[in-house]
Each structure stands twice: as structure tokens, then as C-alpha cells.
Enzyme design. Structure first.
Site, PDB file in Angstrom:
ATOM      1  N   ASP A 132       0.850  -1.197   0.000  1.00 47.24           N
ATOM      2  CA  ASP A 132       0.000   0.000   0.000  1.00 47.24           C
ATOM      3  C   ASP A 132       0.887   1.249   0.000  1.00 47.24           C
ATOM      4  OD1 ASP A 132      -2.329  -1.483   0.161  1.00 47.24           O
ATOM      5  OD2 ASP A 132      -2.705  -1.064   2.280  1.00 47.24           O
ATOM      6  N   ARG A 185      -1.471  -0.460  -8.484  1.00 44.03           N
ATOM      7  CA  ARG A 185      -2.864  -0.143  -8.132  1.00 44.03           C
ATOM      8  C   ARG A 185      -2.945   1.386  -8.144  1.00 44.03           C
ATOM      9  NH1 ARG A 185      -3.903  -0.916  -2.156  1.00 44.03           N
ATOM     10  NH2 ARG A 185      -4.371  -3.096  -2.584  1.00 44.03           N
TER      11      ARG A 185
HETATM   12  P1  FDA Z   1     -14.011   9.824  -4.475  1.00 45.60           P
HETATM   13  O1  FDA Z   1     -13.484  10.023  -3.095  1.00 45.60           O
HETATM   14  O2  FDA Z   1     -14.003  10.957  -5.415  1.00 45.60           O
HETATM   15  O3  FDA Z   1     -15.459   9.225  -4.353  1.00 45.60           O
HETATM   16  C1  FDA Z   1     -16.266   9.001  -5.488  1.00 45.60           C
HETATM   17  C2  FDA Z   1     -17.564   8.389  -5.053  1.00 45.60           C
HETATM   18  O4  FDA Z   1     -17.314   7.100  -4.516  1.00 45.60           O
HETATM   19  C3  FDA Z   1     -18.270   9.140  -3.940  1.00 45.60           C
HETATM   20  O5  FDA Z   1     -19.074  10.146  -4.436  1.00 45.60           O
HETATM   21  C4  FDA Z   1     -19.067   8.032  -3.294  1.00 45.60           C
HETATM   22  O6  FDA Z   1     -20.214   7.748  -4.045  1.00 45.60           O
HETATM   23  C5  FDA Z   1     -18.145   6.852  -3.407  1.00 45.60           C
HETATM   24  N1  FDA Z   1     -17.308   6.682  -2.200  1.00 45.60           N
HETATM   25  C6  FDA Z   1     -16.001   6.975  -2.058  1.00 45.60           C
HETATM   26  N2  FDA Z   1     -15.564   6.676  -0.832  1.00 45.60           N
HETATM   27  C7  FDA Z   1     -16.633   6.191  -0.183  1.00 45.60           C
HETATM   28  C8  FDA Z   1     -16.835   5.704   1.127  1.00 45.60           C
HETATM   29  N3  FDA Z   1     -15.852   5.665   2.037  1.00 45.60           N
HETATM   30  N4  FDA Z   1     -18.075   5.283   1.447  1.00 45.60           N
HETATM   31  C9  FDA Z   1     -19.082   5.299   0.549  1.00 45.60           C
HETATM   32  N5  FDA Z   1     -18.960   5.762  -0.713  1.00 45.60           N
HETATM   33  C10 FDA Z   1     -17.754   6.198  -1.060  1.00 45.60           C
HETATM   34  N6  FDA Z   1      -5.310   5.296  -0.634  1.00 45.60           N
HETATM   35  C11 FDA Z   1      -3.997   5.507  -0.377  1.00 45.60           C
HETATM   36  O7  FDA Z   1      -3.590   6.633  -0.138  1.00 45.60           O
HETATM   37  N7  FDA Z   1      -3.132   4.432  -0.396  1.00 45.60           N
HETATM   38  C12 FDA Z   1      -3.534   3.173  -0.690  1.00 45.60           C
HETATM   39  O8  FDA Z   1      -2.714   2.245  -0.694  1.00 45.60           O
HETATM   40  C13 FDA Z   1      -4.912   2.963  -0.974  1.00 45.60           C
HETATM   41  N8  FDA Z   1      -5.401   1.716  -1.281  1.00 45.60           N
HETATM   42  C14 FDA Z   1      -6.693   1.586  -1.715  1.00 45.60           C
HETATM   43  C15 FDA Z   1      -7.164   0.345  -2.166  1.00 45.60           C
HETATM   44  C16 FDA Z   1      -8.447   0.217  -2.682  1.00 45.60           C
HETATM   45  C17 FDA Z   1      -8.902  -1.109  -3.205  1.00 45.60           C
HETATM   46  C18 FDA Z   1      -9.305   1.357  -2.740  1.00 45.60           C
HETATM   47  C19 FDA Z   1     -10.658   1.277  -3.326  1.00 45.60           C
HETATM   48  C20 FDA Z   1      -8.868   2.578  -2.253  1.00 45.60           C
HETATM   49  C21 FDA Z   1      -7.580   2.693  -1.725  1.00 45.60           C
HETATM   50  N9  FDA Z   1      -7.126   3.913  -1.221  1.00 45.60           N
HETATM   51  C22 FDA Z   1      -5.792   4.067  -0.932  1.00 45.60           C
HETATM   52  C23 FDA Z   1      -8.104   5.020  -0.938  1.00 45.60           C
HETATM   53  C24 FDA Z   1      -8.208   5.992  -2.083  1.00 45.60           C
HETATM   54  O9  FDA Z   1      -7.019   6.728  -2.198  1.00 45.60           O
HETATM   55  C25 FDA Z   1      -9.376   6.959  -1.868  1.00 45.60           C
HETATM   56  O10 FDA Z   1      -9.205   7.669  -0.683  1.00 45.60           O
HETATM   57  C26 FDA Z   1     -10.735   6.276  -1.841  1.00 45.60           C
HETATM   58  O11 FDA Z   1     -10.814   5.199  -2.704  1.00 45.60           O
HETATM   59  C27 FDA Z   1     -11.828   7.284  -2.253  1.00 45.60           C
HETATM   60  O12 FDA Z   1     -11.621   7.726  -3.565  1.00 45.60           O
HETATM   61  P2  FDA Z   1     -12.543   7.312  -4.807  1.00 45.60           P
HETATM   62  O13 FDA Z   1     -11.645   7.018  -5.944  1.00 45.60           O
HETATM   63  O14 FDA Z   1     -13.467   6.237  -4.437  1.00 45.60           O
HETATM   64  O15 FDA Z   1     -13.255   8.654  -5.240  1.00 45.60           O
END
Ligand code: FDA
Length: 308
Positions: A132, A185
Site C-alpha cells: 500500500d 494499483r
Molecule cells: P471519491 O473520493 O471521489 O469518491 C467518489 C464516489 O465514490 C463518492 O461520491 C461516493 O459515491 C463513493 N465513495 C467513495 N468513498 C466512499 C466511502 N468511504 N463510502 C461510501 N462511498 C464512497 N489510498 C492511499 O492513499 N493508499 C492506498 O494504498 C490505498 N489503497 C486503496 C485500495 C483500494 C482497493 C481502494 C478502493 C482505495 C484505496 N485507497 C488508498 C483510498 C483511495 O485513495 C481513496 O481515498 C478512496 O478510494 C476514495 O476515492 P474514490 O476514488 O473512491 O473517489
């Protein structure tokens, strides 16, 4: 950064609240939406259930910076047990590991030695280690360690990394990782970063996400796009459709308990989906970061609590 998001990130670092939450039964109920449970057995049970729904898994034993080498080795031992159990039970899961939990802040040599032994174990059991990405002070050392592991001929391909689209440096990092043949990732990034290193505006983070995703999708390596953002997902889908890139060439990744509807939809459409399943006693900072991403989750979780 919106006020609520900053407030939750600040709360995620509050020690007394953390101590209270991690030791109370209400805390356990609250966290169950995003965390599989406290023990290895909980994680393996939930992993099997998610596999049955046609999804791959990555398991995360929760915990961040440790303060002694012994703690780092204990944290690593949980991952060694997971690798053995995944193989014994024929589960479809790899492991996601944070280097600060493996002693990075104490001594990078400890973290690298532990990560190398996990990579060897993963390789020996036909599995894969994902490192990560944490906050920007450790970006470079994390990249260096993952590169050195993959440079060992017998461990080539054993270990992947995470790149965050909020960092300005990420495009250059991805170019290098693709050249090195290392699996990435891609996520947006979950930490609070200064404007010197990261895009302050969400629209820039999103634009960079799509640009970096396209670079990964065109490369010959199998990568993961980690996001719940329907716009990012739609952009990736249309990019692969235009370029005739096979759906088996990459995977979408989402967090356990987040947008389960979207996870199922992607599976039904024939895409690979991997669910990131965290477990363990130290769930509080992880849980608070999920609330920071979407403060509306507070109401959602409160509703769940009153239903039980
Ligand atoms: P964004 O935050 O723009 O959200 C888009 C939409 O997704 C929201 O409007 C909502 O609908 C939905 N959504 C997002 N988060 C949600 C929540 N918690 N609950 C409900 N709905 C939600 N970060 C990092 O810094 N280091 C890492 O190693 C990882 N590893 C990682 C693995 C995996 C499999 C995932 C999915 C995420 C990570 N992350 C991470 C976290 C990542 O950086 C980020 O903070 C979250 O995924 C939220 O970003 P989104 O891309 O979902 O978009």
C-alpha cells in the site's frame, strides 16, 4: 479540503477516542460495515463469501506505524499466516501491506527485510504481495523497496505498488514502473497532503486519475484501478472499449462495504473486481478515513447501529 473531511482526518489521529472505540462493543458494531472483524478467521470467512460472489480479494491486517522491531515482526507474522491459510483453503486473495506497519519509520532495513520475506512467501505459494502507499514522506522509500524486490530475478512480478493520482510526481513514477514491469494499483490518495506535493483541487486529482489510468491500461502489465468514482470507471470502460483492450487485462478494485451495488454491476458486466478487505483490532484510523471520504456515511452507519 472540505471542513468535515479535515475534521474526520483529525479525529482519525485522536488517541483517546481511538482507545475508547477499539475497546468498546459499540465500536465493533460501528466498524463492521467496513471491517471484516477482529481476527484472521473473520477475514478468511468474509474472503470466502466475497469469492463466492465472483470477486477477487486482497486482505489487509489493520495497523499502522509500529514502535519496536518486535511489533513489526508480529505484524508480519499475521501476513505469513494469511498466506498459508489462503493457500490451504484455496481462497482467491492476495495481501496488502503497509511498510510503516513493518517498521519503516524505525529503520527502513527492517521493513525491506520483512517485505522481501513476504514476497518470497507469496511467490512460493503462487500468490502476490501488494505494498500500500502511505503519506508523501515515505513515497520514495516505498518505491525504492518495491523496485529492489522486483529486481531480484526470482521475485520478479511478486510485488506490486500503489500510486496516488493526487501527487504531482505520479505520472513520472508510473512511466518508470511500467518500464520496470511492476504492477500498479492506482487510487486517488487518502492522506492530507500539502499543495507543494499534491493537487489541492479534486477536479485536478480526477483528471490526473483518468490520464494515469489510460497509461496503465495501455501497458502490457495487469494493473488495478481502485476507485468507487463512477466517472473514473466510465472513462476507463470507454477507453478499453475504444482501444479493444480485453476486460481480463485489468481489474477494478473497491473497498469492502463501499458501493457494493457497483461491485456487483461490474461483475455482471464481465469485469474483474477485487475487494480490499481489512480486519484486525486496530481498525479505528482506517474507519475514520472512510468517514472522511464520505461524511454522509456517519448517518448511514448510525442507522445501521440503531437497527441492531
Ligand atoms: P471519491 O473520493 O471521489 O469518491 C467518489 C464516489 O465514490 C463518492 O461520491 C461516493 O459515491 C463513493 N465513495 C467513495 N468513498 C466512499 C466511502 N468511504 N463510502 C461510501 N462511498 C464512497 N489510498 C492511499 O492513499 N493508499 C492506498 O494504498 C490505498 N489503497 C486503496 C485500495 C483500494 C482497493 C481502494 C478502493 C482505495 C484505496 N485507497 C488508498 C483510498 C483511495 O485513495 C481513496 O481515498 C478512496 O478510494 C476514495 O476515492 P474514490 O476514488 O473512491 O473517489
Amino acid at each position: 479540503m472540505p471542513v468535515l473531511r479535515s475534521a474526520f482526518i483529525a479525529l482519525s489521529r485522536n488517541r483517546s477516542l481511538r482507545k475508547f472505540a477499539e475497546h468498546s462493543s459499540i465500536g465493533g458494531k460501528l466498524s463492521s460495515r467496513f471491517v471484516a472483524g477482529l481476527e484472521i478467521e473473520d477475514a478468511l470467512r468474509v474472503c470466502a463469501q466475497v469469492n463466492q460472489q465472483g470477486m477477487h480479494v486482497t486482505l489487509d491486517s489493520l495497523g499502522e506505524s509500529v514502535s519496536t522491531a518486535e511489533e513489526a515482526h508480529r505484524a508480519a507474522d499475521i501476513y505469513h499466516q494469511l498466506l498459508d491459510q489462503i493457500a490451504a483453503r484455496k481462497l482467491d486473495s492476495n495481501i496488502s501491506v503497509k511498510l510503516t506497519q513493518m517498521g519503516l519509520a524505525l529503520d527502513p532495513v527492517i521493513a525491506e527485510t520483512i517485505a522481501t520475506s513476504l514476497a518470497q512467501h507469496a511467490h512460493a505459494t503462487g500468490n502476490f504481495l501488494r505494498i500500500d502507499m502511505e503519506d508523501s514522506p515515505v513515497t520514495q522509500v516505498t518505491l525504492d523497496i518495491v523496485r529492489r524486490i522486483n529486481a531480484q530475478p526470482e521475485l520478479r512480478g511478486s510485488t506490486g505498488i500503489v500510486i496516488q493520482s493526487y501527487l504531482y510526481r505520479s505520472q513520472a513514477d508510473i512511466e518508470q514502473l511500467i518500464a520496470d514491469g511492476i504492477r500498479v494499483r492506482l487510487c486517488k490518495g487518502a492522506y492530507k497532503e500539502p499543495a507543494e506535493v499534491a493537487f489541492p483541487k479534486k477536479s485536478d486529482v480526477d483528471a490526473n486519475y483518468s490520464k494515469l489510468a489510460n497509461m496503465l491500461l495501455q501497458s502490457p502489465i495487469y494493473h488495478g484501478l481502485a476507485t468507487h468514482d463512477e466517472n473514473m470507471i466510465a472513462a476507463a470502460k470507454s477507453f478499453v472499449a475504444q482501444r479493444n483492450i480485453d476486460r481480463s487485462h485489468f481489474e477494478f478494485q473497491m473497498l469492502f462495504g463501499v458501493r457494493r451495488d457497483l461491485q456487483r454491476k461490474l461483475i455482471a458486466e464481465g469485469f474483474n473486481v477485487r475487494v480490499y478487505i481489512p480486519f484486525g483490532r486496530e481498525w479505528y484510523p482506517y474507519f475514520m478515513r472512510r468517514l472522511a471520504e464520505r461524511p454522509a456515511n456517519v448517518f448511514f452507519i448510525a442507522k445501521q447501529l440503531f437497527r441492531q
